[in-house]
Scaffold this active site. Structure first.
Site, PDB file in Angstrom:
ATOM      1  N   ASP A 308       0.837  -1.198   0.000  1.00 46.64           N
ATOM      2  CA  ASP A 308       0.000   0.000   0.000  1.00 46.64           C
ATOM      3  C   ASP A 308       0.876   1.254   0.000  1.00 46.64           C
ATOM      4  O   ASP A 308       0.847   2.058   0.937  1.00 46.64           O
ATOM      5  CB  ASP A 308      -0.920  -0.036   1.227  1.00 46.64           C
ATOM      6  CG  ASP A 308      -1.980   1.047   1.203  1.00 46.64           C
ATOM      7  OD1 ASP A 308      -2.183   1.646   0.128  1.00 46.64           O
ATOM      8  OD2 ASP A 308      -2.601   1.287   2.251  1.00 46.64           O
ATOM      9  N   ARG A 309       1.632   1.430  -1.077  1.00 46.16           N
ATOM     10  CA  ARG A 309       2.612   2.517  -1.158  1.00 46.16           C
ATOM     11  C   ARG A 309       1.975   3.860  -1.509  1.00 46.16           C
ATOM     12  O   ARG A 309       2.508   4.922  -1.213  1.00 46.16           O
ATOM     13  CB  ARG A 309       3.681   2.154  -2.195  1.00 46.16           C
ATOM     14  CG  ARG A 309       4.707   3.227  -2.502  1.00 46.16           C
ATOM     15  CD  ARG A 309       5.520   3.612  -1.275  1.00 46.16           C
ATOM     16  NE  ARG A 309       6.565   4.560  -1.600  1.00 46.16           N
ATOM     17  CZ  ARG A 309       6.393   5.866  -1.794  1.00 46.16           C
ATOM     18  NH1 ARG A 309       5.175   6.387  -1.713  1.00 46.16           N
ATOM     19  NH2 ARG A 309       7.414   6.656  -2.080  1.00 46.16           N
ATOM     20  N   LYS A 310       0.839   3.818  -2.180  1.00 48.35           N
ATOM     21  CA  LYS A 310       0.128   5.036  -2.591  1.00 48.35           C
ATOM     22  C   LYS A 310       1.042   6.003  -3.352  1.00 48.35           C
ATOM     23  O   LYS A 310       1.246   7.160  -2.966  1.00 48.35           O
ATOM     24  CB  LYS A 310      -0.496   5.747  -1.396  1.00 48.35           C
ATOM     25  CG  LYS A 310      -1.560   4.938  -0.654  1.00 48.35           C
ATOM     26  CD  LYS A 310      -2.204   5.759   0.450  1.00 48.35           C
ATOM     27  CE  LYS A 310      -3.288   4.986   1.171  1.00 48.35           C
ATOM     28  NZ  LYS A 310      -2.778   3.910   2.031  1.00 48.35           N
ATOM     29  N   PHE A 311       1.578   5.529  -4.463  1.00 48.78           N
ATOM     30  CA  PHE A 311       2.424   6.385  -5.293  1.00 48.78           C
ATOM     31  C   PHE A 311       1.648   7.625  -5.730  1.00 48.78           C
ATOM     32  O   PHE A 311       0.462   7.536  -6.070  1.00 48.78           O
ATOM     33  CB  PHE A 311       2.902   5.605  -6.517  1.00 48.78           C
ATOM     34  CG  PHE A 311       3.844   4.477  -6.192  1.00 48.78           C
ATOM     35  CD1 PHE A 311       5.169   4.726  -5.866  1.00 48.78           C
ATOM     36  CD2 PHE A 311       3.403   3.159  -6.199  1.00 48.78           C
ATOM     37  CE1 PHE A 311       6.048   3.697  -5.563  1.00 48.78           C
ATOM     38  CE2 PHE A 311       4.263   2.119  -5.900  1.00 48.78           C
ATOM     39  CZ  PHE A 311       5.587   2.380  -5.577  1.00 48.78           C
ATOM     40  N   ASN A 337      -0.532   0.469  -5.477  1.00 53.42           N
ATOM     41  CA  ASN A 337      -1.607   1.421  -5.751  1.00 53.42           C
ATOM     42  C   ASN A 337      -1.044   2.816  -5.974  1.00 53.42           C
ATOM     43  O   ASN A 337       0.107   3.101  -5.646  1.00 53.42           O
ATOM     44  CB  ASN A 337      -2.647   1.408  -4.633  1.00 53.42           C
ATOM     45  CG  ASN A 337      -2.056   1.735  -3.273  1.00 53.42           C
ATOM     46  OD1 ASN A 337      -0.858   1.879  -3.112  1.00 53.42           O
ATOM     47  ND2 ASN A 337      -2.910   1.842  -2.262  1.00 53.42           N
TER      48      ASN A 337
END
Length: 479
Positions: A308-311, A337
């Protein structure tokens, strides 16, 4: 000259007559009946003095009511409600006139919570049909339209129709009052005055027209095994097959900071889940061996790993963040994601990183979030759907609070903020139940963290979530 404050109602009526907001002739109304008088308040947007006065008069009627939001009935009442909102610093929600065929299909825009109260702003009421259409959509969104403020009441039954459904109607002017004023000031011929009076006497109870709305057809929910065959992304196909095989649409997020605890929980709960979600950068003693062991557990228990890195940066930077640095996410995560805020270039950057790693990667777009007051709503969410359909090979679905495009069953929906009972925490996280998320909102996978690893028996608790989510999905399949 008409004063900006409109000291008397007569001044306002005469001004409305002068700008042809009040017309006489033969007109067909929305209710279907023919009328000798037509009220066209759309024109007041061209006359700021009138618009300001109308807005102030309407506000004065509702200012002592306790309510949370104003909502103008589109389209004529929208500028009136907007001026009221801006002048009085009162929040608005906005109802769309049309429901879009793509994206969220959201009809009520704004930041609100279920149970908030609304004053509906309308220019004219005849049968009440427009107000009732608006209040229905507000109620469907969880709001309470307890009142409606109307500039002109045509006295043809609309107030009774609306109040019968639970919304109190407050009016500024009536058609009789307008007619008396124009008669007093010799603005109409006696014949027209009598014609309008006869019309009002004969049409004092106009029913709400039956528009026979066509309900949107929701596509039948397919079993995951059938949806797998529709996927172009290999990771999405594998995930759907895992879900079907394990009868689990549960994703587990063990948000802990030690390597040993992360591995212990993952091994314990692994048999119950289809996906492990990690926040790898919170692990204080991260090392390469952690990645090796997580991948081994994924094989042992048959689940995919979602980092869940949320680039959220430009394409080139995201490619480096994905493939390089301490974590080298592209080498071990099956799914990542991204926020679409930087534009589609972020997807191109991740695609290059995936190609460089030589592995199949699935991308989830953050179309919606579960935290209170988040900005991932409306047009932003809709744009996520459009972009996902343009990048089918990489984008496998969304982090979202509901199904956004049911006509595209290859897309998957993962919903965070799920617990066995509804609620929230001190930091604004909002929790919903598996039955609501999977059943009512038609998501696919529930994302659970503290509800499992905070339990005294995480494996047993995970089984409760697995059963609840799986049964909710099967109920949709069998409906």
């Amino acid at each position: 000259f008409f004063s900006a404050t409109c000291s008397t109602m007569e001044e306002l009526i005469l001004r409305l007559f002068d700008i042809q907001a009040v017309k006489f002739g033969d007109f067909k109304l929305k209710s279907g009946i023919m009328s000798p008088i037509y009220l066209d308040l759309r024109v007041i947007v061209s006359f700021p003095d009138v618009l300001n006065t109308v807005s102030k008069l309407m506000w004065d009627k509702v200012k002592d009511i306790e309510f949370d939001f104003l909502c103008g009935v589109p389209y004529t009442a929208l500028p009136i409600a907007s001026v009221m909102s801006a002048q009085q610093n009162k929040p608005m929600v906005m109802r769309r006139k049309e429901k879009k065929a793509y994206g969220t299909g959201v009809l009520i825009e704004g930041r609100f919570q279920s149970g908030n109260t609304v004053v509906v702003v309308e220019d004219i009421i005849t049968s009440g049909a427009s107000i009732l259409e608006c209040t229905k959509d507000l109620i469907d969104a969880g709001l309470k339209p307890n009142w409606s403020i109307v500039m002109i009441n045509r006295e043809q039954g609309g107030q009774a129709n609306v109040e019968k459904e639970g919304t109190q109607v407050i009016s500024i002017l009536t058609l009789s009052t307008i007619l008396e004023c124009l008669e007093k000031h010799n603005k109409l011929a006696p014949e027209m005055i009598q014609k309008v009076k006869d019309f009002l006497a004969d049409n004092s109870a106009v029913s709400v027209p039956n528009t026979n709305p066509v309900k949107a057809v929701v596509p039948k929910t397919l079993p995951f095994i059938e949806r797998a065959a529709l996927c172009t992304n290999p990771v999405a196909k594998r995930l759907f097959n895992i879900i079907q095989e394990k009868q689990s649409n549960l994703s587990f997020n063990p948000d802990v900071t030690s390597k040993a605890e992360l591995l212990r929980l993952t091994d314990l709960v692994g048999p119950k889940i289809c996906m492990l979600k990690t926040h790898i950068d919170v692990v204080e003693d991260f090392d390469d061996d952690l990645v090796v062991q997580l991948k081994a557990l994924a094989v042992k228990h048959n689940f995919v790993i979602f980092e869940d890195r949320k680039f959220a940066d430009i394409g080139n930077t995201v490619e480096l963040q994905f493939t390089s640095g301490v974590y080298k996410i592209a080498e071990w995560a099956d799914i990542v994601n991204a926020h679409l805020v930087p534009g589609p270039g972020i997807i191109d950057g991740l695609a290059k990183g995936a190609k460089k790693s030589g592995r199949d990667i699935g991308l989830l777009l953050l179309a919606e979030m579960s935290s209170k007051g988040n900005l991932a709503t409306g047009a932003y969410t809709e744009e996520n759907v459009k972009v996902a359909l343009q990048y089918k090979d990489l984008v496998m679905g969304f982090i979202a609070m509901r199904c956004l495009a049911p006509e595209h069953p290859h897309l998957t929906y993962i919903t965070p903020g799920v617990q066995l009972a509804k609620g929230g925490d001190a930091l604004g996280q909002q929790y919903d139940t598996p039955e609501s998320v999977i059943g009512d909102k038609r998501s696919d996978i529930i994302q659970v963290g503290r509800g499992i690893f905070g339990a005294s028996d995480p494996a047993a608790e995970a089984e409760k979530y697995r059963v609840a989510a799986w049964n909710a999905y099967q109920a949709r399949v069998n409906a």
